[in-house]
Design a protein around this motif. Structure first.
Motif, PDB file in Angstrom:
ATOM      1  N   ALA A 215      -3.868   1.916  -4.106  1.00 12.20           N
ATOM      2  CA  ALA A 215      -5.335   1.900  -4.209  1.00 12.20           C
ATOM      3  C   ALA A 215      -5.943   1.189  -2.999  1.00 12.20           C
ATOM      4  N   ILE A 216      -5.336   0.084  -2.607  1.00 13.03           N
ATOM      5  CA  ILE A 216      -5.811  -0.670  -1.434  1.00 13.03           C
ATOM      6  C   ILE A 216      -5.714   0.208  -0.194  1.00 13.03           C
ATOM      7  N   ASP A 217      -4.554   0.845  -0.026  1.00 16.16           N
ATOM      8  CA  ASP A 217      -4.350   1.735   1.126  1.00 16.16           C
ATOM      9  C   ASP A 217      -5.350   2.874   1.134  1.00 16.16           C
ATOM     10  N   GLY A 218      -5.647   3.412  -0.041  1.00 15.45           N
ATOM     11  CA  GLY A 218      -6.594   4.528  -0.140  1.00 15.45           C
ATOM     12  C   GLY A 218      -7.958   4.153   0.407  1.00 15.45           C
ATOM     13  N   ILE A 219      -8.435   2.985   0.042  1.00 16.06           N
ATOM     14  CA  ILE A 219      -9.737   2.517   0.543  1.00 16.06           C
ATOM     15  C   ILE A 219      -9.667   2.294   2.046  1.00 16.06           C
ATOM     16  N   TRP A 220      -8.599   1.612   2.496  1.00 15.56           N
ATOM     17  CA  TRP A 220      -8.440   1.308   3.921  1.00 15.56           C
ATOM     18  C   TRP A 220      -8.384   2.591   4.745  1.00 15.56           C
ATOM     19  N   LEU A 221      -7.579   3.559   4.298  1.00 15.00           N
ATOM     20  CA  LEU A 221      -7.422   4.811   5.061  1.00 15.00           C
ATOM     21  C   LEU A 221      -8.691   5.649   5.051  1.00 15.00           C
ATOM     22  N   SER A 222      -9.405   5.671   3.931  1.00 14.32           N
ATOM     23  CA  SER A 222     -10.638   6.464   3.914  1.00 14.32           C
ATOM     24  C   SER A 222     -11.680   5.859   4.858  1.00 14.32           C
ATOM     25  N   GLU A 223     -11.634   4.536   5.026  1.00 13.71           N
ATOM     26  CA  GLU A 223     -12.537   3.896   5.993  1.00 13.71           C
ATOM     27  C   GLU A 223     -12.041   4.121   7.423  1.00 13.71           C
ATOM     28  N   LEU A 224     -10.719   4.032   7.629  1.00 14.12           N
ATOM     29  CA  LEU A 224     -10.151   4.239   8.960  1.00 14.12           C
ATOM     30  C   LEU A 224     -10.482   5.634   9.486  1.00 14.12           C
ATOM     31  N   PHE A 225     -10.319   6.637   8.626  1.00 18.42           N
ATOM     32  CA  PHE A 225     -10.587   8.016   9.035  1.00 18.42           C
ATOM     33  C   PHE A 225     -12.060   8.391   8.883  1.00 18.42           C
ATOM     34  N   ASP A 226     -12.868   7.428   8.451  1.00 19.35           N
ATOM     35  CA  ASP A 226     -14.295   7.646   8.263  1.00 19.35           C
ATOM     36  C   ASP A 226     -14.547   8.856   7.352  1.00 19.35           C
ATOM     37  N   ILE A 227     -13.755   8.933   6.277  1.00 19.56           N
ATOM     38  CA  ILE A 227     -13.877  10.033   5.325  1.00 19.56           C
ATOM     39  C   ILE A 227     -14.921   9.682   4.273  1.00 19.56           C
ATOM     40  N   TYR A 228     -14.805   8.450   3.771  1.00 16.35           N
ATOM     41  CA  TYR A 228     -15.713   8.021   2.711  1.00 16.35           C
ATOM     42  C   TYR A 228     -15.859   6.519   2.752  1.00 16.35           C
TER      43      TYR A 228
ATOM     44  N   ARG B 187       2.159 -12.986  -6.035  1.00 16.87           N
ATOM     45  CA  ARG B 187       1.569 -13.558  -4.813  1.00 16.87           C
ATOM     46  C   ARG B 187       1.519 -12.544  -3.660  1.00 16.87           C
ATOM     47  N   TRP B 188       2.561 -11.722  -3.468  1.00 16.46           N
ATOM     48  CA  TRP B 188       2.566 -10.766  -2.352  1.00 16.46           C
ATOM     49  C   TRP B 188       1.548  -9.657  -2.587  1.00 16.46           C
ATOM     50  N   THR B 189       1.442  -9.227  -3.831  1.00 16.34           N
ATOM     51  CA  THR B 189       0.483  -8.175  -4.172  1.00 16.34           C
ATOM     52  C   THR B 189      -0.938  -8.679  -3.940  1.00 16.34           C
ATOM     53  N   ARG B 190      -1.208  -9.889  -4.406  1.00 17.04           N
ATOM     54  CA  ARG B 190      -2.546 -10.475  -4.202  1.00 17.04           C
ATOM     55  C   ARG B 190      -2.824 -10.692  -2.721  1.00 17.04           C
ATOM     56  N   SER B 191      -1.807 -11.115  -1.979  1.00 14.87           N
ATOM     57  CA  SER B 191      -1.983 -11.361  -0.554  1.00 14.87           C
ATOM     58  C   SER B 191      -2.303 -10.067   0.189  1.00 14.87           C
ATOM     59  N   PHE B 192      -1.562  -9.015  -0.119  1.00  8.82           N
ATOM     60  CA  PHE B 192      -1.810  -7.704   0.496  1.00  8.82           C
ATOM     61  C   PHE B 192      -3.241  -7.254   0.196  1.00  8.82           C
ATOM     62  N   LEU B 193      -3.643  -7.437  -1.041  1.00  7.12           N
ATOM     63  CA  LEU B 193      -4.989  -7.079  -1.482  1.00  7.12           C
ATOM     64  C   LEU B 193      -6.040  -7.894  -0.728  1.00  7.12           C
TER      65      LEU B 193
ATOM     66  N   LYS C 273       3.128  -0.909 -11.409  1.00  4.65           N
ATOM     67  CA  LYS C 273       1.737  -1.386 -11.388  1.00  4.65           C
ATOM     68  C   LYS C 273       1.409  -1.994 -10.018  1.00  4.65           C
ATOM     69  N   ALA C 274       2.329  -2.802  -9.488  1.00  4.41           N
ATOM     70  CA  ALA C 274       2.119  -3.418  -8.174  1.00  4.41           C
ATOM     71  C   ALA C 274       1.990  -2.343  -7.093  1.00  4.41           C
ATOM     72  N   THR C 275       2.802  -1.296  -7.192  1.00  2.00           N
ATOM     73  CA  THR C 275       2.740  -0.198  -6.218  1.00  2.00           C
ATOM     74  C   THR C 275       1.416   0.548  -6.332  1.00  2.00           C
ATOM     75  N   ILE C 276       0.944   0.763  -7.563  1.00  4.75           N
ATOM     76  CA  ILE C 276      -0.347   1.433  -7.768  1.00  4.75           C
ATOM     77  C   ILE C 276      -1.473   0.606  -7.141  1.00  4.75           C
ATOM     78  N   ILE C 277      -1.399  -0.715  -7.275  1.00  5.85           N
ATOM     79  CA  ILE C 277      -2.399  -1.594  -6.656  1.00  5.85           C
ATOM     80  C   ILE C 277      -2.362  -1.410  -5.134  1.00  5.85           C
ATOM     81  N   ARG C 278      -1.148  -1.412  -4.553  1.00  5.25           N
ATOM     82  CA  ARG C 278      -1.021  -1.231  -3.097  1.00  5.25           C
ATOM     83  C   ARG C 278      -1.569   0.116  -2.659  1.00  5.25           C
TER      84      ARG C 278
END
Length: 178
Positions: A145-158, A81-87, A138-143
């Motif tokens: 991946a989520i952070d990677g997308i968020w940060l690349s958008e935050l920094f306007d990298i990709y 539930r926490w992993t899905r919620s974070f996602l 696996k749960a950490t890898i999911i987190r």
């Protein structure tokens, strides 16, 4: 207008300046002007630039924590539930005002100690995710991946294309349900 909504207006103005004009244009004068208040009015709520940036980070962290916690509590399936919620929150309902994330950039530039509220939030989330009933790696890898997308958008990298982002989201969600 309540004191709290005035504070949100100020934080919104500050975030917009960082987002539109960059960190080095974040001055108390510019924020007061953007928020449509006097500098004295701004100083009443935030007596320094550091206090303002601290307010930006605290507001973002508490808003984010509250959404993730509420989302997790509404999930009827305990496992994952926490992993899905974070996602879900990061992908679909992170702060309505994307500019508010700019507070993190400002904190890193002004004084990285100001990032402490978000660091603490992440520490808590990581603990919840690792004790979620899913494989902790696996749960950490999911987190991550989520952070990677968020940060690349935050920094306007990709900016990942919407359809690919949707596929990534549904794949991560399916992993959080296994």
């Amino acid at each position: 207008m309540g004191r709290n909504s005035r504070k949100i207006d100020i934080l919104t103005a500050a975030s917009k300046i960082v987002s539109d004009r960059g960190i080095f244009n974040l001055t108390l004068e510019a924020v007061a002007e953007q928020a449509g208040i006097s500098k004295g009015g701004l100083l009443y709520h935030y007596p320094s630039k550091e206090a303002l940036v601290k307010g930006m980070v605290e507001h973002l962290a508490s808003n984010y924590q509250e959404k993730i916690k509420n989302n997790a509590e509404q999930d009827p399936v305990e496992k994952g539930r926490w992993t899905r919620s974070f996602l879900d929150v990061t992908f679909n309902q992170s702060y309505e005002n994307k500019d508010m994330n700019a507070g993190l950039l400002a904190a890193k530039a002004v004084n990285s100690d100001l990032l402490e509220p978000i660091r603490q939030a992440y520490k808590n989330w990581q603990h919840e995710i690792e004790n979620d009933g899913l494989d902790p790696v696996k749960a950490t890898i999911i987190r991550l991946a989520i952070d990677g997308i968020w940060l690349s958008e935050l920094f306007d990298i990709y900016q990942i294309e919407e359809d690919k982002k949707d596929k990534v989201y549904s794949t991560l969600k399916s992993w959080a349900e296994e």
